[in-house]
Design an enzyme around this catalytic site. Structure first.
Site, PDB file in Angstrom:
ATOM      1  N   TRP A  73       0.906  -1.155   0.000  1.00 35.08           N
ATOM      2  CA  TRP A  73       0.000   0.000   0.000  1.00 35.08           C
ATOM      3  C   TRP A  73       0.940   1.199   0.000  1.00 35.08           C
ATOM      4  CZ3 TRP A  73      -1.222   4.319   2.947  1.00 35.08           C
ATOM      5  CH2 TRP A  73      -2.464   4.905   2.683  1.00 35.08           C
ATOM      6  N   ASN A  99       7.429  -3.112   6.051  1.00 39.27           N
ATOM      7  CA  ASN A  99       6.138  -2.469   6.269  1.00 39.27           C
ATOM      8  C   ASN A  99       6.356  -1.389   7.325  1.00 39.27           C
ATOM      9  OD1 ASN A  99       3.446  -1.816   6.698  1.00 39.27           O
ATOM     10  ND2 ASN A  99       3.088  -3.546   8.059  1.00 39.27           N
ATOM     11  N   GLY A 100       5.846  -0.184   7.064  1.00 39.60           N
ATOM     12  CA  GLY A 100       6.041   0.917   8.006  1.00 39.60           C
ATOM     13  C   GLY A 100       6.602   2.114   7.260  1.00 39.60           C
TER      14      GLY A 100
END
Ligand code: G6P
Length: 608
Positions: A73, A99-100
């Site tokens: 995303w 992720n992050g």
């Protein structure tokens, strides 16, 4: 947001990673990629688009026992092939998925001097940094770099020299690690792990995991610590579509059973004597509840709408001043708090960053936090003083449905518990409300039995450009939820309002092209809602009404009526949510929308 999968052990690691990524696509679906060992080196294959597109790009017959994968995303950099994960260091020795958000990535890039970057992402810099200190020991290199990273991360890293090991780390972004008999499986949550094992270690912030073919070692502050294994009671089948066209539809249909299980586990009604509420997970003594001065319910999205209903439930039964607010604003404002204020965090995933931040700031100010959560072992569940698990199984459709109704039922039970402890309802009233709640499953079932009829109504509105949803009392949060469901899955612009507010603005928009859905159940505000319907009709607007089964008169007014068996005040809000969900689903599906993966959305929003 973003889904991470890693696999090391006996079996086809790439197949396991791709299957896992497909179950995690609800976290993001802008691009997908995987890295695995092939011909003595690491091969990276990635693409804009979905996991299905990635499958098409992969060569046949790969057999690697280690693979990592990612579904994205986008935050930093457009969703394209280059920005897709995995990312590699310039020499290809280190490959990772992330992720992050690395807040100081620009500064870190500069610190690497002439190093050539391929992507615009914040993540790539981590691969280069690890490579810059790597001398053959992947764990040591990862541990050396982590203190330099500001922001949030869940990382899964592999090195060219070692097909026997991957190293993972977590700060602020969730990471679960399954310990199967002959493999270690990493996931952003437990769902991709379930086909392999239900024994899961949820990493805590600051922990590093070394995943070897021989097993898992978790480290904290440079030292090995014990593996804290949680057994997950979800089955792998629960995360499959099970014959339904979409997860959203399946999850709508799961509500009668899920709600029945929830209420029967929590409410025991002995023939003689007071109802017994099973408050397992809320290990907080009665004295505390007697002293609560105020309750703040914090949440985002659909969970916030459940919180708005919850506030009414609590005020009416436990008689404690309460209000619901967005967790993000609660965190960044300076809310006036003291230890007598109870904060209730509501979240399906237990990972929403804004809600997590609110939990942390409430606890810093000395408040107790109770969370209402679906995902066992999630960060918010672990960081709360008490947790009320909804146990409604994995929710995969991005648009939340079964979690919404389970949240309301959970908040109802919690409010009855507080009311019982505080003596604000008598035994008779507690029994009456408990009996009501125990009927929730069949009531929802009855709405589902009219799904075809709701579908026919939906067909009349598939070409609408705008929609208003209006209600009063608990009808107001339901109107907001109905509008949210419609806009997120069908892309029709929709607004949810308190019907009383209509004449202060939205009424200017009303004409024959603006369908208005009214929640018009019989109750305290019924007459007022009927007046609002009349005001819309007087201006040529089209009206759909959700009405009580015995309301014969409303047909004269509304263009379309959806009847529900509504008899008992607040429980109606659970039953009433179901036609709103079906309406949104059928309109979106008929418009050809990707119902389970609406554009730009993600199921679990783990960035601020
Ligand atoms: C995202 C999802 C929504 C959800 C919200 C809060 O926006 O798309 O469906 O309601 O996050 O999620 P939570 O897991 O905290 O309930």
């Amino acid at each position: 947001m973003c889904g991470i999968v890693g696999f090391i052990g006996k079996g086809n690691a790439v197949a396991a990673v791709l299957d896992g990524l497909e179950t995690l696509e609800y976290r993001g679906y802008d691009s997908a990629g995987t890295a695995f060992f092939s011909n003595g080196g690491i091969e990276v294959v990635k693409t804009k688009g979905r996991v299905a597109d990635l499958r098409e790009k992969l060569p046949e017959g790969i057999s690697s026992e280690l693979a990592i994968g990612h579904t994205r995303w986008a935050t930093h950099g457009a969703p394209n092939d280059v920005n897709a994960h995995p990312h590699a260091s310039a020499d290809g020795s280190i490959v990772l998925v992330h992720n992050g958000i690395i807040d100081n990535f620009a500064e870190l890039r500069l610190s690497l001097g002439d190093c050539k970057f391929k992507s615009e992402t914040d993540s790539e810099v981590v691969a280069h940094l690890i490579a810059s200190v790597y001398t053959g020991n992947l764990l040591a290199a990862v541990e050396a770099v982590l203190p330099r990273l500001d922001g949030t991360y869940a990382l899964c890293v592999m090195s060219k020299d070692n097909p026997e090991r991957m190293v993972c780390a977590r700060k602020g972004s969730p990471l679960a690690i399954g310990v199967a008999d002959e493999a270690i499986v990493v996931g952003s949550d437990a769902v991709p792990i379930l086909p392999h094992t239900n024994k899961v270690v949820f990493l805590d912030d600051g922990q590093v995991a070394v995943c070897d073919k021989t097993g898992l070692t978790v480290r904290e502050n440079g030292k090995v610590i014990e593996n804290n294994i949680t057994e997950i009671d979800w089955s792998a089948e629960a995360a499959q579509k099970g014959g339904y066209k979409h997860f959203m539809l399946k999850e709508i249909y799961e509500q009668p059973q899920g709600l029945t299980d929830l209420v029967h586990q929590r409410i025991l009604l002995p023939k003689n004597g007071e109802p017994v509420l099973n408050m397992s997970g809320i290990d907080i003594d009665d004295e505390y509840f007697r002293g609560v001065s105020r309750i703040v319910l914090v949440a985002q999205g659909t969970a916030y709408h459940a919180g708005m209903v919850g506030r009414n439930l609590i005020e009416r039964t436990a008689v404690i001043p309460s209000y619901a607010e967005y967790a993000a604003d609660f965190h960044y404002r300076d809310p006036i708090l003291d230890p007598s204020v109870l904060v209730i965090a509501i979240t399906q995933s237990g990972e929403t960053m804004d809600t997590l931040q609110a939990v942390r700031s409430a606890r810093e100010k000395g408040c107790k936090v109770i969370s209402v959560v679906n995902t066992v072992g999630s960060t918010i569940a672990r960081e709360s003083d008490g947790v009320f698990y909804m146990h409604c199984g994995p929710e995969i459709g991005v648009a939340s449905t079964k979690a919404f109704t389970a949240m309301i039922a959970s908040l109802y039970i919690l409010s009855l518990h507080m009311a019982q402890v505080r003596g604000t309802i008598d035994e008779h009233e507690l029994r009456r409300r408990s009996q009501d709640l125990l009927q929730v499953g069949p009531r929802v079932e009855a709405v589902l039995a009219t799904a075809n009829y709701i579908r026919q109504i939906a067909m009349r509105y598939v070409n609408a450009g705008n929609f208003l949803f209006l209600g009063r009392g608990t009808g107001w949060p339901l109107a907001m939820e109905g509008a949210l469901k419609l806009k997120e899955v069908s892309y029709i612009h929709a607004e949810g309002y308190d019907a009383a507010e209509m004449k202060h603005g939205p009424i200017a928009l009303i004409d024959e092209n603006m369908p208005c859905l009214f929640i018009a159940l019989k109750g305290r505000r019924y007459d007022k809602v009927i007046s609002n319907i009349q005001e819309v009709k007087a201006r040529g607007g089209k009206v759909i009404a959700i009405a009580s089964h015995d309301d014969d008169a409303i047909h004269e007014l509304a263009d379309d009526v959806i009847y529900i068996r509504a008899e008992s005040g607040i429980m109606n809000s659970i039953v009433c949510a179901v036609p709103l969900q079906l309406l949104a689903y059928y309109i979106a599906d008929t418009r050809g929308c990707d119902v389970d993966k609406p554009k730009n959305l993600a199921k679990s929003v783990t960035v601020e």
